[in-house]
Design a protein around this motif. Structure first.
Motif, short mmCIF file in Angstrom:
data_model
loop_
_atom_site.label_atom_id
_atom_site.label_comp_id
_atom_site.label_asym_id
_atom_site.label_seq_id
_atom_site.Cartn_x
_atom_site.Cartn_y
_atom_site.Cartn_z
N GLY A 1 -17.18 25.73 7.45
CA GLY A 1 -17.62 27.08 7.76
C GLY A 1 -16.71 28.18 7.26
N MET A 2 -16.00 27.91 6.17
CA MET A 2 -15.18 28.92 5.49
C MET A 2 -15.36 28.72 3.99
SD MET A 2 -11.51 29.10 7.42
CE MET A 2 -11.00 27.46 6.89
N SER A 3 -14.79 29.61 3.22
CA SER A 3 -14.82 29.44 1.78
C SER A 3 -13.99 28.22 1.38
CB SER A 3 -14.25 30.68 1.08
OG SER A 3 -12.86 30.79 1.32
N GLY A 4 -14.30 27.66 0.21
CA GLY A 4 -13.53 26.53 -0.27
C GLY A 4 -12.05 26.85 -0.39
N LYS A 5 -11.74 28.06 -0.84
CA LYS A 5 -10.34 28.47 -0.98
C LYS A 5 -9.62 28.46 0.35
CE LYS A 5 -7.44 32.36 -2.46
NZ LYS A 5 -7.43 33.74 -2.99
N LYS A 6 -10.27 29.00 1.39
CA LYS A 6 -9.62 29.05 2.70
C LYS A 6 -9.47 27.66 3.31
CE LYS A 6 -10.83 33.80 3.90
NZ LYS A 6 -11.58 34.69 4.84
N ILE A 7 -10.44 26.79 3.07
CA ILE A 7 -10.32 25.42 3.57
C ILE A 7 -9.16 24.71 2.89
CG2 ILE A 7 -11.47 23.17 3.69
CD1 ILE A 7 -14.11 24.72 4.05
N LYS A 8 -9.02 24.91 1.59
CA LYS A 8 -7.88 24.32 0.87
C LYS A 8 -6.57 24.83 1.45
CE LYS A 8 -5.77 23.79 -3.70
NZ LYS A 8 -4.43 24.12 -3.20
N GLU A 9 -6.47 26.13 1.68
CA GLU A 9 -5.24 26.71 2.24
C GLU A 9 -4.97 26.17 3.64
OE1 GLU A 9 -6.09 30.85 2.01
OE2 GLU A 9 -5.53 31.03 -0.11
N SER A 10 -6.00 25.99 4.41
CA SER A 10 -5.84 25.47 5.77
C SER A 10 -5.34 24.03 5.74
CB SER A 10 -7.17 25.57 6.52
OG SER A 10 -7.01 25.29 7.89
N LEU A 11 -5.89 23.22 4.84
CA LEU A 11 -5.39 21.85 4.69
C LEU A 11 -3.95 21.84 4.20
CD1 LEU A 11 -8.58 20.22 3.16
CD2 LEU A 11 -7.46 19.48 5.28
N ASP A 12 -3.63 22.72 3.26
CA ASP A 12 -2.24 22.83 2.79
C ASP A 12 -1.28 23.10 3.94
OD1 ASP A 12 -3.00 22.42 0.16
OD2 ASP A 12 -2.99 24.55 -0.38
N SER A 13 -1.74 23.91 4.90
CA SER A 13 -0.86 24.32 6.00
C SER A 13 -0.49 23.16 6.92
CB SER A 13 -1.51 25.45 6.81
OG SER A 13 -2.55 24.95 7.65
N GLN B 1 -20.72 27.38 5.20
CA GLN B 1 -20.39 28.32 4.13
C GLN B 1 -19.78 27.65 2.90
OE1 GLN B 1 -17.80 31.55 5.33
NE2 GLN B 1 -17.36 32.13 3.22
N GLY B 2 -18.89 26.68 3.12
CA GLY B 2 -18.20 26.06 2.00
C GLY B 2 -18.72 24.69 1.60
N VAL B 3 -19.84 24.25 2.17
CA VAL B 3 -20.32 22.89 1.92
C VAL B 3 -20.60 22.65 0.44
CG1 VAL B 3 -22.23 21.27 2.30
CG2 VAL B 3 -21.22 22.48 4.24
N GLY B 4 -21.38 23.53 -0.17
CA GLY B 4 -21.76 23.33 -1.56
C GLY B 4 -20.59 23.35 -2.50
N VAL B 5 -19.70 24.31 -2.32
CA VAL B 5 -18.51 24.42 -3.18
C VAL B 5 -17.66 23.17 -3.08
CG1 VAL B 5 -16.35 25.67 -3.52
CG2 VAL B 5 -18.47 26.94 -3.13
N LEU B 6 -17.40 22.71 -1.87
CA LEU B 6 -16.57 21.51 -1.71
C LEU B 6 -17.23 20.28 -2.31
CD1 LEU B 6 -15.09 21.80 1.91
CD2 LEU B 6 -14.13 22.61 -0.24
N ALA B 7 -18.53 20.15 -2.08
CA ALA B 7 -19.23 18.97 -2.62
C ALA B 7 -19.15 18.94 -4.13
CB ALA B 7 -20.68 18.98 -2.16
N ARG B 8 -19.35 20.09 -4.76
CA ARG B 8 -19.35 20.13 -6.23
C ARG B 8 -17.95 20.03 -6.81
NH1 ARG B 8 -23.40 23.83 -4.73
NH2 ARG B 8 -21.93 25.58 -4.74
N ARG B 9 -17.02 20.74 -6.23
CA ARG B 9 -15.68 20.82 -6.83
C ARG B 9 -14.85 19.59 -6.56
NH1 ARG B 9 -12.90 26.37 -5.70
NH2 ARG B 9 -14.70 26.95 -6.99
N TYR B 10 -15.05 18.97 -5.39
CA TYR B 10 -14.17 17.86 -5.01
C TYR B 10 -14.92 16.53 -4.87
CZ TYR B 10 -11.02 21.72 -4.19
OH TYR B 10 -10.25 22.85 -4.35
#
Length: 270
Positions: free
Chosen positions: A37-49, A71-80
């Motif tokens: 439920g966030m942008s792919g960028k924010k999810i990546k940053e959250s995991l980094d943290s 919100q970030g489902v499609g981006v994550l599925a495609r990018r990762y």
């Protein structure tokens, strides 16, 4: 490369609120997310943290199609290159919101089923919410269980039985009823939130916990708080007071923990 040092079930609530929800779950063989439920960028940053690499995520479980969960489902599925799991009605309802997901990555997981991914078992269960076909999940690994239950207007006896005596819960405490009633939301929205297809209040969350807490239960996250109709302090105080009034050992037998709309909870081992 993933380094595994133990055979544990580990979890972190990356974000939880009425504006965004993502939870991270880890076993030796799988690193999964529930909702995006966030942008792919924010999810990546959250995991980094919490010291985790988004490239190690292999699966994403979706609860329902509301934007604070997809919100970030499609981006994550495609990018990762993630495998995405949801029931058919949720796939249909979120299709226009998430964009194209490769067919080979789309997995149908209907409610009231149990699936196994190597060392991780996942049980789905239906809830009552104003979405196409909402469902949440119970995760099993090495004798430990973690339950996510948010976005429901009430909790049936069947769901209570399904989720009882887990080691840890992410439990919805969306609103304080008086704050909601006296707040600025239009009355139709207040009615929707208070309905059986809306959200659990702090008191509802506490009463649900009273019915499901068992001797295994050690951690309880209070989640999906509304920034307009709740605060961490109000939620924690309300839940603690109700549980203590009924002789539950808050702070002794189990811990109650806050969640945040922006800051990830530390990774814990169950």
């Amino acid at each position: 490369m993933v380094t595994i040092v133990s055979d544990d079930l580990r979890v972190s609530v990356l974000v939880s609120s009425s504006s965004g929800n993502v939870t991270y779950i880890e076993t030796p063989k799988h690193h999964v997310l529930v909702d995006a439920g966030m942008s792919g960028k924010k999810i990546k940053e959250s995991l980094d943290s919490i010291g985790k690499d988004i490239n190690d995520i292999d699966s994403l479980f979706v609860t329902h199609e509301h934007s604070d969960h997809v919100q970030g489902v499609g981006v994550l599925a495609r990018r990762y290159d993630l495998n995405v799991y949801a029931n058919q009605k949720t796939w249909d309802a979120m299709a226009s919101k998430i964009g194209k997901v490769p067919d080979e990555k789309k997995n149908i997981f209907e409610h009231n089923k149990i699936m196994t991914l190597d060392d991780l078992d996942i049980q789905s269960f239906a809830v009552s919410h104003d979405a196409a076909d909402p469902q949440f999940y119970k995760f099993y690994h090495n004798g430990k269980t973690f339950v996510i239950l948010t976005d429901t207007g009430y909790v049936s006896e069947k769901v209570q039985k399904t989720i009882e005596n887990a080691d840890a819960y992410l439990m919805e405490c969306n609103h304080d009823v008086e704050m909601l009633r006296n707040g600025m939301y239009p009355w139709p929205l207040k009615q929707r939130i208070l309905s059986e297809k809306g959200h659990l209040s702090n008191d509802d969350g506490a009463r649900t916990l009273m019915d499901v807490i068992g001797n295994k239960t050690k951690e309880i996250y209070l989640g999906h708080l509304s920034p307009e109709n709740n605060t961490k302090t109000v939620a924690r105080t309300s839940v603690t007071d109700i549980l203590e009034q009924h002789d539950f050992g808050v702070g002794h037998d189990f811990k109650i923990m806050d969640t945040d709309p922006k800051v990830a909870d530390p990774l814990i081992t169950l």
